[in-house]
Design a protein around this motif. Sequence first.
Motif, PDB file in Angstrom:
ATOM      1  N   ALA A  26      25.103  34.964  71.230  1.00 30.15           N
ATOM      2  CA  ALA A  26      26.376  34.830  71.921  1.00 30.15           C
ATOM      3  C   ALA A  26      27.096  33.556  71.499  1.00 30.15           C
ATOM      4  O   ALA A  26      26.474  32.589  71.052  1.00 30.15           O
ATOM      5  CB  ALA A  26      26.163  34.815  73.426  1.00 30.15           C
ATOM      6  N   ASN A  27      28.420  33.580  71.650  1.00 34.17           N
ATOM      7  CA  ASN A  27      29.279  32.432  71.352  1.00 34.17           C
ATOM      8  C   ASN A  27      29.062  31.923  69.928  1.00 34.17           C
ATOM      9  O   ASN A  27      28.908  30.730  69.676  1.00 34.17           O
ATOM     10  CB  ASN A  27      29.034  31.321  72.386  1.00 34.17           C
TER      11      ASN A  27
ATOM     12  N   VAL B  38      29.935  38.013  71.365  1.00 32.95           N
ATOM     13  CA  VAL B  38      28.557  38.432  71.577  1.00 32.95           C
ATOM     14  C   VAL B  38      28.193  39.525  70.581  1.00 32.95           C
ATOM     15  O   VAL B  38      28.909  40.518  70.422  1.00 32.95           O
ATOM     16  CB  VAL B  38      28.323  38.931  73.032  1.00 32.95           C
TER      17      VAL B  38
ATOM     18  N   ASP C 214      24.331  31.541  74.884  1.00 31.32           N
ATOM     19  CA  ASP C 214      25.055  31.638  76.149  1.00 31.32           C
ATOM     20  C   ASP C 214      25.264  30.262  76.752  1.00 31.32           C
ATOM     21  O   ASP C 214      24.436  29.358  76.604  1.00 31.32           O
ATOM     22  CB  ASP C 214      24.266  32.494  77.153  1.00 31.32           C
TER      23      ASP C 214
ATOM     24  N   ARG D  41      26.156  32.680  84.643  1.00 29.24           N
ATOM     25  CA  ARG D  41      26.437  32.674  83.210  1.00 29.24           C
ATOM     26  C   ARG D  41      27.943  32.720  83.025  1.00 29.24           C
ATOM     27  O   ARG D  41      28.630  33.505  83.676  1.00 29.24           O
ATOM     28  CB  ARG D  41      25.789  33.875  82.515  1.00 29.24           C
TER      29      ARG D  41
ATOM     30  N   ARG E 104      23.304  25.148  77.569  1.00 28.31           N
ATOM     31  CA  ARG E 104      23.386  26.231  76.588  1.00 28.31           C
ATOM     32  C   ARG E 104      21.999  26.817  76.346  1.00 28.31           C
ATOM     33  O   ARG E 104      21.017  26.085  76.162  1.00 28.31           O
ATOM     34  CB  ARG E 104      23.969  25.734  75.255  1.00 28.31           C
TER      35      ARG E 104
ATOM     36  N   GLU F 296      31.469  33.508  80.964  1.00 33.31           N
ATOM     37  CA  GLU F 296      31.945  34.581  80.089  1.00 33.31           C
ATOM     38  C   GLU F 296      31.796  34.169  78.632  1.00 33.31           C
ATOM     39  O   GLU F 296      32.034  33.020  78.264  1.00 33.31           O
ATOM     40  CB  GLU F 296      33.414  34.880  80.399  1.00 33.31           C
ATOM     41  N   ARG F 297      31.407  35.116  77.811  1.00 32.29           N
ATOM     42  CA  ARG F 297      31.152  34.825  76.399  1.00 32.29           C
ATOM     43  C   ARG F 297      32.426  34.873  75.557  1.00 32.29           C
ATOM     44  O   ARG F 297      33.275  35.738  75.766  1.00 32.29           O
ATOM     45  CB  ARG F 297      30.137  35.823  75.831  1.00 32.29           C
TER      46      ARG F 297
END
Length: 336
Positions: A103-104, A87, A67, A81, A32, A83-84
Amino acid sequence: MTPFHSTLEQLGWSEFFAYQIGPGEAGLVPRRVASVHRARIEAIDVNGPVGLQLPPHSSTADFAVGDWIMADPLTDMLVKRLERKSVFQRRTEGGHGQQLVAANVDTLLIVTSCNADFDPERLERYLIMAKQAGSNPVVVLTKADMAKDIGEFQSQAEALQHDLPVIALNGRSADAASLLKPWYGVGQTIALVGSSGVGKSTLVNTLVGSDTKQKTGTIREYDAQGRHTTTARSLHAIPGGGWVIDTPGIRTLHVSDVTDGIDTHFSDITELATFCRFRDCTHAHEPGCAVQAAVKSGTLAADRLERWRSLVVENRDRTPAISGPRGNKIVRKKKY
């Protein structure tokens, strides 16, 4: 950034990310993103903080704190990477693309202070951005210990959205952590956004304890002016579980590329519009307009309709058109 947790689930991992791992990627490890700098990215995995090697011609601007990425454990090379889940991003003045903020994020804490910084119209923009991001918004009113009438600040914020959580606190008090506890826990991520000087870093320091201290500046309370020192985005562990992302202050927040966020925030107007006689009704002068009928009956506030109209126009004008074979994904509406 300390301490670190020992399982992916404690880091925020879920089936949403696990489903994205392909059959040929079993040898890669999830990590992460903990901080993003101009030329490097730092991450965390089940063993603690770790650096990442970036592929040639890659840009750190394409990654956000929070991310999830897959890396080669032997070389620390970033492979892809994931998919989020959510975001938060914004378009800067004169910028050609979106600036990634976090993100996330499960819950977005929109921080403002009980002084001259408080601005309901700006708060509403953050609420729209939170809806567009896919995160749950909570308004946090800091410096409540210095305000003469906290209730007035709370009522103005609560009026912006039905059932909007609004928490008033003193960011330096230990009680701040317990007041925000419903929105963070094991595997949960919160992010703090707001103007410079509202006390975001002070609140982060309270949440994470004494091991990690964000730099803070001094602010003149009567006009909310002063020096602010947070310039980077970073992920911090909260003792007992959960993660918090601190972000630099946002001086000006424009709405752009947030059509879904506006429609969700103003869902009462969006739903009424389906009953208008004309599909392209501007809700200004057409006969059979259900939105104007709601204003006349008092079930919809006229100033709310005007705020919606203004934000729709700004979003349209500030959203760049995408030319070429891919076309423009943004629906262009008439001026009101």
